[in-house]
Write a protein that holds these residues in place. Structure first.
Motif, PDB file in Angstrom:
ATOM      1  N   ALA A   1       1.054  -1.272  -0.128  1.00 10.76           N
ATOM      2  CA  ALA A   1      -0.110   0.300  -0.014  1.00 10.76           C
ATOM      3  C   ALA A   1       1.006   1.532  -0.364  1.00 10.76           C
ATOM      4  O   ALA A   1       0.601   2.260  -0.765  1.00 10.76           O
ATOM      5  N   LEU A   2       1.938   1.264   0.890  1.00 10.16           N
ATOM      6  CA  LEU A   2       2.420   2.203   0.934  1.00 10.16           C
ATOM      7  C   LEU A   2       3.739   2.984  -0.161  1.00 10.16           C
ATOM      8  O   LEU A   2       3.608   3.919  -0.836  1.00 10.16           O
ATOM      9  N   THR A   3       4.247   1.384  -0.963  1.00  8.47           N
ATOM     10  CA  THR A   3       4.763   1.722  -2.443  1.00  8.47           C
ATOM     11  C   THR A   3       3.581   2.737  -3.394  1.00  8.47           C
ATOM     12  O   THR A   3       4.367   3.297  -3.990  1.00  8.47           O
ATOM     13  N   SER A   4       2.267   1.534  -3.481  1.00  7.29           N
ATOM     14  CA  SER A   4       1.995   2.147  -4.494  1.00  7.29           C
ATOM     15  C   SER A   4       1.261   3.244  -3.892  1.00  7.29           C
ATOM     16  O   SER A   4       1.344   4.368  -4.924  1.00  7.29           O
ATOM     17  N   HIS A   5       1.191   4.198  -2.911  1.00 10.72           N
ATOM     18  CA  HIS A   5       0.888   5.583  -2.103  1.00 10.72           C
ATOM     19  C   HIS A   5       2.189   6.613  -3.219  1.00 10.72           C
ATOM     20  O   HIS A   5       1.688   7.009  -3.394  1.00 10.72           O
TER      21      HIS A   5
ATOM     22  N   SER B   1       2.318   6.945  -6.019  1.00  9.07           N
ATOM     23  CA  SER B   1       0.310   7.529  -6.929  1.00  9.07           C
ATOM     24  C   SER B   1       1.483   9.212  -7.633  1.00  9.07           C
ATOM     25  O   SER B   1       0.279   9.750  -7.481  1.00  9.07           O
ATOM     26  N   LEU B   2       2.719   9.591  -6.292  1.00 10.57           N
ATOM     27  CA  LEU B   2       2.626  10.776  -5.943  1.00 10.57           C
ATOM     28  C   LEU B   2       3.000  11.469  -6.931  1.00 10.57           C
ATOM     29  O   LEU B   2       3.027  12.824  -7.325  1.00 10.57           O
ATOM     30  N   SER B   3       3.385  10.486  -7.907  1.00 10.95           N
ATOM     31  CA  SER B   3       4.377  10.706  -9.284  1.00 10.95           C
ATOM     32  C   SER B   3       3.282  10.540 -10.615  1.00 10.95           C
ATOM     33  O   SER B   3       3.538  10.218 -11.532  1.00 10.95           O
ATOM     34  N   GLY B   4       2.030  10.684 -10.150  1.00 11.45           N
ATOM     35  CA  GLY B   4       1.155   9.730 -11.278  1.00 11.45           C
ATOM     36  C   GLY B   4       0.782   8.330 -11.654  1.00 11.45           C
ATOM     37  O   GLY B   4       1.205   7.668 -12.964  1.00 11.45           O
ATOM     38  N   LYS B   5       2.293   7.301 -11.250  1.00 16.56           N
ATOM     39  CA  LYS B   5       2.530   5.792 -11.292  1.00 16.56           C
ATOM     40  C   LYS B   5       1.756   4.701 -11.299  1.00 16.56           C
ATOM     41  O   LYS B   5       2.360   3.374 -11.550  1.00 16.56           O
TER      42      LYS B   5
ATOM     43  N   LYS C   1      -2.330   3.907  -8.780  1.00 20.84           N
ATOM     44  CA  LYS C   1      -3.296   3.827  -8.124  1.00 20.84           C
ATOM     45  C   LYS C   1      -3.258   5.025  -6.754  1.00 20.84           C
ATOM     46  O   LYS C   1      -3.355   4.291  -5.636  1.00 20.84           O
ATOM     47  N   PRO C   2      -3.813   6.694  -6.178  1.00 19.98           N
ATOM     48  CA  PRO C   2      -3.764   6.357  -4.774  1.00 19.98           C
ATOM     49  C   PRO C   2      -4.163   5.677  -3.896  1.00 19.98           C
ATOM     50  O   PRO C   2      -5.678   4.831  -4.721  1.00 19.98           O
ATOM     51  N   ASN C   3      -3.831   5.113  -3.050  1.00 26.27           N
ATOM     52  CA  ASN C   3      -4.407   4.567  -2.029  1.00 26.27           C
ATOM     53  C   ASN C   3      -4.667   4.792  -0.601  1.00 26.27           C
ATOM     54  O   ASN C   3      -3.673   5.338  -0.189  1.00 26.27           O
ATOM     55  N   ALA C   4      -5.827   4.519  -0.371  1.00 23.41           N
ATOM     56  CA  ALA C   4      -5.952   5.472   1.074  1.00 23.41           C
ATOM     57  C   ALA C   4      -5.127   5.203   2.250  1.00 23.41           C
ATOM     58  O   ALA C   4      -4.421   5.263   3.205  1.00 23.41           O
ATOM     59  N   THR C   5      -5.366   3.224   2.323  1.00 21.02           N
ATOM     60  CA  THR C   5      -4.328   3.582   3.005  1.00 21.02           C
ATOM     61  C   THR C   5      -2.511   3.088   3.758  1.00 21.02           C
ATOM     62  O   THR C   5      -2.262   4.041   4.635  1.00 21.02           O
ATOM     63  N   GLY C   6      -2.238   3.099   1.990  1.00 18.01           N
ATOM     64  CA  GLY C   6      -0.818   3.965   1.736  1.00 18.01           C
ATOM     65  C   GLY C   6      -0.591   5.204   2.211  1.00 18.01           C
ATOM     66  O   GLY C   6       0.347   5.675   2.721  1.00 18.01           O
ATOM     67  N   ALA C   7      -1.501   5.894   2.252  1.00 19.90           N
ATOM     68  CA  ALA C   7      -1.880   7.356   2.099  1.00 19.90           C
ATOM     69  C   ALA C   7      -1.667   7.602   4.139  1.00 19.90           C
ATOM     70  O   ALA C   7      -0.733   8.502   4.008  1.00 19.90           O
ATOM     71  N   VAL C   8      -2.167   7.025   4.090  1.00 20.20           N
ATOM     72  CA  VAL C   8      -1.784   7.040   5.812  1.00 20.20           C
ATOM     73  C   VAL C   8      -1.407   6.498   6.432  1.00 20.20           C
ATOM     74  O   VAL C   8      -0.779   7.455   7.787  1.00 20.20           O
ATOM     75  N   LEU C   9      -0.759   5.807   6.427  1.00 17.45           N
ATOM     76  CA  LEU C   9       1.001   4.999   6.239  1.00 17.45           C
ATOM     77  C   LEU C   9       2.035   5.897   6.566  1.00 17.45           C
ATOM     78  O   LEU C   9       2.839   6.005   7.003  1.00 17.45           O
TER      79      LEU C   9
END
Ligand code: HEC
Length: 178
Positions: free
Chosen positions: A59-63, A66-70, A72-80
């Protein structure tokens, strides 16, 4: 001067430790994580191995991607990210030069912007070292070198009205960041 893997490009406008003339001069003089100077720039990204389960790492990796558009945003990752990473990398991943933490929301990567590379940095972070030149070059030569690097592209002007950097570092969860 295109950067090699693990070494920043000095031609662009992306500065890990700040891009003003004074910032560059300090970096050249004292290096980064260099044992030869007490005034060296130091910050160690902690290893998060064992802190997160596999799903959280994904989830973190995905978040991060996502910061550079690569990704999809990930809510769990965003909180972590807010809880564990924003103190150094900024709430939006724009990086904090006062902490020497690079921007994660652009296409510029020290260690690679693939999923595998980001996961590796979370679990086993690299701590790049640059030697300082204070024992090998005199101050005038270092000043000239700093001016040269500054002129290569993206050198930043000192911002007289900027908040002291330490305030940013002490308020890691603030919504604003550079
Ligand atoms: C104590 C400060 C600190 C914290 C907390 C931190 N980092 Fe870092 N991070 C750094 C520094 C410093 C570097 C640059 C390492 C270097 O210069 O060798 C870095 C580098 C990275 C990189 C590599 C960037 C590139 O350009 O290749 C990624 C990805 C990254 N961090 C993600 C994270 C994530 C995700 C978290 C939270 C789980 C996190 N970091 C928490 C300080 C931190």
């Amino acid at each position: 001067m295109p950067g090699e893997y693990g070494y920043p490009n000095l031609n662009d406008n992306d500065w890990i430790w700040g891009g003003t003339l004074t910032d560059i001069e300090t970096t050249l003089t004292h290096g980064i994580r260099w044992e030869g100077s007490d005034a060296t720039r130091v910050n160690y990204m902690p290893a998060f191995d064992g802190m997160f389960d596999a799903g959280q790492v994904a989830a973190l990796t995905s978040h991060v991607l996502s910061l550079s558009g690569k990704a999809k945003p990930n809510a769990t990752g965003a909180v972590l990210f807010t809880e564990n990473c924003a103190a150094c990398h900024g709430a939006t991943g724009a990086g904090l030069p006062a902490m020497g933490a690079p921007a994660l929301n652009d296409a510029i990567w020290l260690y690679g912007g693939s999923e595998a590379a980001v996961r590796k940095q979370i679990l086993a972070p690299r701590h790049g070292v640059m030697p300082g030149w204070k024992d090998r070059l005199d101050p005038a030569t270092i000043k000239m070198l700093a001016a040269y690097v500054h002129s290569r592209g993206g050198g930043q002007q000192a911002a007289p009205a900027a908040e002291p950097a330490t305030d940013v570092a002490q308020a890691p969860m603030a919504e604003t960041d550079g």
